[in-house]
Design a protein around this motif. Structure first.
Motif, PDB file in Angstrom:
ATOM      1  N   ALA A   1       0.834  -1.205   0.000  1.00 53.27           N
ATOM      2  CA  ALA A   1       0.000   0.000   0.000  1.00 53.27           C
ATOM      3  C   ALA A   1       0.865   1.249   0.000  1.00 53.27           C
ATOM      4  N   LEU A   2       1.954   1.217   0.758  1.00 55.60           N
ATOM      5  CA  LEU A   2       2.851   2.363   0.799  1.00 55.60           C
ATOM      6  C   LEU A   2       3.562   2.543  -0.536  1.00 55.60           C
ATOM      7  N   VAL A   3       4.045   1.453  -1.140  1.00 59.02           N
ATOM      8  CA  VAL A   3       4.718   1.530  -2.440  1.00 59.02           C
ATOM      9  C   VAL A   3       3.754   2.053  -3.497  1.00 59.02           C
ATOM     10  N   HIS A   4       2.517   1.556  -3.488  1.00 56.67           N
ATOM     11  CA  HIS A   4       1.516   2.030  -4.451  1.00 56.67           C
ATOM     12  C   HIS A   4       1.231   3.521  -4.259  1.00 56.67           C
ATOM     13  N   THR A   5       1.060   3.937  -3.023  1.00 55.45           N
ATOM     14  CA  THR A   5       0.769   5.346  -2.744  1.00 55.45           C
ATOM     15  C   THR A   5       1.943   6.232  -3.133  1.00 55.45           C
ATOM     16  N   LEU A   6       3.171   5.802  -2.811  1.00 58.37           N
ATOM     17  CA  LEU A   6       4.358   6.594  -3.183  1.00 58.37           C
ATOM     18  C   LEU A   6       4.515   6.684  -4.690  1.00 58.37           C
ATOM     19  N   SER A   7       4.291   5.582  -5.403  1.00 57.78           N
ATOM     20  CA  SER A   7       4.425   5.637  -6.861  1.00 57.78           C
ATOM     21  C   SER A   7       3.322   6.498  -7.473  1.00 57.78           C
ATOM     22  N   SER A   8       2.145   6.472  -6.888  1.00 56.99           N
ATOM     23  CA  SER A   8       1.056   7.330  -7.373  1.00 56.99           C
ATOM     24  C   SER A   8       1.329   8.799  -7.067  1.00 56.99           C
TER      25      SER A   8
ATOM     26  N   ALA B   1      -4.716   1.179   8.412  1.00 57.29           N
ATOM     27  CA  ALA B   1      -3.992   0.551   7.304  1.00 57.29           C
ATOM     28  C   ALA B   1      -4.232   1.293   5.994  1.00 57.29           C
ATOM     29  N   LEU B   2      -5.422   1.851   5.820  1.00 60.94           N
ATOM     30  CA  LEU B   2      -5.732   2.580   4.597  1.00 60.94           C
ATOM     31  C   LEU B   2      -5.163   3.990   4.599  1.00 60.94           C
ATOM     32  N   LEU B   3      -5.181   4.647   5.735  1.00 54.82           N
ATOM     33  CA  LEU B   3      -4.749   6.039   5.809  1.00 54.82           C
ATOM     34  C   LEU B   3      -3.262   6.187   6.081  1.00 54.82           C
ATOM     35  N   GLY B   4      -2.632   5.163   6.628  1.00 58.28           N
ATOM     36  CA  GLY B   4      -1.211   5.241   6.955  1.00 58.28           C
ATOM     37  C   GLY B   4      -0.334   5.666   5.788  1.00 58.28           C
ATOM     38  N   PRO B   5      -0.431   4.998   4.629  1.00 59.48           N
ATOM     39  CA  PRO B   5       0.407   5.396   3.489  1.00 59.48           C
ATOM     40  C   PRO B   5       0.159   6.833   3.027  1.00 59.48           C
TER      41      PRO B   5
ATOM     42  N   LEU C   1      -0.805   9.354   4.914  1.00 63.45           N
ATOM     43  CA  LEU C   1      -0.161  10.241   5.884  1.00 63.45           C
ATOM     44  C   LEU C   1       1.343  10.266   5.701  1.00 63.45           C
ATOM     45  N   VAL C   2       1.944   9.130   5.384  1.00 62.02           N
ATOM     46  CA  VAL C   2       3.388   9.080   5.124  1.00 62.02           C
ATOM     47  C   VAL C   2       3.737   9.986   3.947  1.00 62.02           C
ATOM     48  N   VAL C   3       2.949   9.914   2.888  1.00 60.31           N
ATOM     49  CA  VAL C   3       3.210  10.741   1.709  1.00 60.31           C
ATOM     50  C   VAL C   3       3.042  12.225   2.036  1.00 60.31           C
ATOM     51  N   LEU C   4       2.015  12.579   2.785  1.00 62.16           N
ATOM     52  CA  LEU C   4       1.814  13.987   3.135  1.00 62.16           C
ATOM     53  C   LEU C   4       2.942  14.529   4.007  1.00 62.16           C
ATOM     54  N   VAL C   5       3.405  13.728   4.956  1.00 62.41           N
ATOM     55  CA  VAL C   5       4.534  14.154   5.801  1.00 62.41           C
ATOM     56  C   VAL C   5       5.787  14.288   4.942  1.00 62.41           C
ATOM     57  N   LEU C   6       6.014  13.327   4.053  1.00 59.75           N
ATOM     58  CA  LEU C   6       7.164  13.374   3.154  1.00 59.75           C
ATOM     59  C   LEU C   6       7.088  14.603   2.252  1.00 59.75           C
ATOM     60  N   LEU C   7       5.908  14.889   1.743  1.00 61.20           N
ATOM     61  CA  LEU C   7       5.708  16.064   0.892  1.00 61.20           C
ATOM     62  C   LEU C   7       6.034  17.346   1.650  1.00 61.20           C
ATOM     63  N   ALA C   8       5.543  17.466   2.875  1.00 59.20           N
ATOM     64  CA  ALA C   8       5.810  18.668   3.674  1.00 59.20           C
ATOM     65  C   ALA C   8       7.295  18.795   3.996  1.00 59.20           C
ATOM     66  N   ALA C   9       7.930  17.709   4.393  1.00 59.04           N
ATOM     67  CA  ALA C   9       9.346  17.759   4.759  1.00 59.04           C
ATOM     68  C   ALA C   9      10.227  18.080   3.557  1.00 59.04           C
ATOM     69  N   LEU C  10       9.995  17.403   2.438  1.00 53.80           N
ATOM     70  CA  LEU C  10      10.816  17.646   1.253  1.00 53.80           C
ATOM     71  C   LEU C  10      10.582  19.033   0.666  1.00 53.80           C
ATOM     72  N   SER C  11       9.342  19.496   0.675  1.00 50.60           N
ATOM     73  CA  SER C  11       9.053  20.837   0.151  1.00 50.60           C
ATOM     74  C   SER C  11       9.689  21.919   1.005  1.00 50.60           C
TER      75      SER C  11
ATOM     76  N   PRO D   1      -8.262   8.100  -1.366  1.00 53.12           N
ATOM     77  CA  PRO D   1      -8.174   6.976  -0.436  1.00 53.12           C
ATOM     78  C   PRO D   1      -9.143   7.096   0.737  1.00 53.12           C
ATOM     79  N   LEU D   2      -9.423   8.307   1.173  1.00 51.09           N
ATOM     80  CA  LEU D   2     -10.384   8.454   2.265  1.00 51.09           C
ATOM     81  C   LEU D   2     -11.754   7.941   1.846  1.00 51.09           C
ATOM     82  N   GLN D   3     -12.176   8.324   0.642  1.00 55.96           N
ATOM     83  CA  GLN D   3     -13.485   7.878   0.158  1.00 55.96           C
ATOM     84  C   GLN D   3     -13.496   6.372  -0.010  1.00 55.96           C
ATOM     85  N   TRP D   4     -12.465   5.846  -0.672  1.00 55.32           N
ATOM     86  CA  TRP D   4     -12.375   4.404  -0.879  1.00 55.32           C
ATOM     87  C   TRP D   4     -12.239   3.685   0.456  1.00 55.32           C
ATOM     88  N   GLY D   5     -11.451   4.241   1.330  1.00 60.86           N
ATOM     89  CA  GLY D   5     -11.212   3.626   2.629  1.00 60.86           C
ATOM     90  C   GLY D   5     -12.439   3.639   3.512  1.00 60.86           C
TER      91      GLY D   5
END
Length: 188
Positions: A61-68, A149-153, A155-165, A126-130
């Motif tokens: 799920a994390l790999v899919h979310t990161l690639s998306s 399990a659905l929201l974890g990936p 949140l990881v992407v959003l934190v990564l986005l904020a930190a990298l930006s 993902p929120l709607q689907w989840g």
């Protein structure tokens, strides 16, 4: 006694064309970078073999979310870097040019280049689907674990986005010549 002309706010009319031109160019460049990143991720997935980037379980799920989210990350991190660089470099422009530079390149180009709407879509989809999937799960600990399990990936992407930006914007400021903050001023 003669009447005095009241000056308009500094450059209010002269920045509108700069914002419009910058906005149209920024949207095109952002879409091009997003498409190029999507193609790069697809090429990487094809090179990974028949299963592509498929991984089972929570890691999948994390790999899919990161690639998306790769196009979103590429556009927003590069836009943050460019905005930091622009801000630092525009301080050296003359007072008659700085409003047009910041409006045209900052508000116009980089405002339409970066995609906060895509970040919202990354969360809403993902929120709607989840929530649909979680509503089918019994309440209690099972439902809470399913939602996590659905929201974890995401949140990881959003934190990564904020930190990298943020890091990219600071790097742009430094490379653009912005002064470093005085770290000793707040220390006792």
């Amino acid at each position: 006694m003669t009447a005095r002309r009241v000056a308009e706010p500094d450059g209010s009319r002269s920045v509108l064309p700069a914002v419009a031109l910058g906005g149209s160019a920024g949207a095109a460049c952002g879409a091009a970078l997003s498409s190029a990143t999507t193609a790069w991720v697809a090429t990487a997935a094809a090179a990974a073999g028949p299963s592509g980037l498929s991984v089972a379980g929570p890691t999948g799920a994390l790999v899919h979310t990161l690639s998306s989210a790769a196009p979103l990350l590429a556009v927003n991190v590069s836009g943050s870097f460019l905005l930091g660089l622009l801000w630092a470099r525009s301080r050296r422009a003359g007072p008659q040019w700085r409003p047009r530079l910041v409006a045209g390149l900052g508000t116009g180009f980089l405002g339409s280049f970066t995609t906060i709407a895509s970040a919202v879509a990354l969360v809403i989809g993902p929120l709607q689907w989840g929530m649909d999937a979680v509503s089918a799960v019994p309440s209690g600990i099972g439902g809470a674990l399913g939602a996590a399990a659905l929201l974890g990936p995401v949140l990881v992407v959003l934190v990564l986005l904020a930190a990298l930006s943020t890091a990219a914007a600071v790097l742009g400021l430094r490379l653009g010549g912005a002064p470093a903050p005085d770290r000793g001023a707040g220390a006792a």
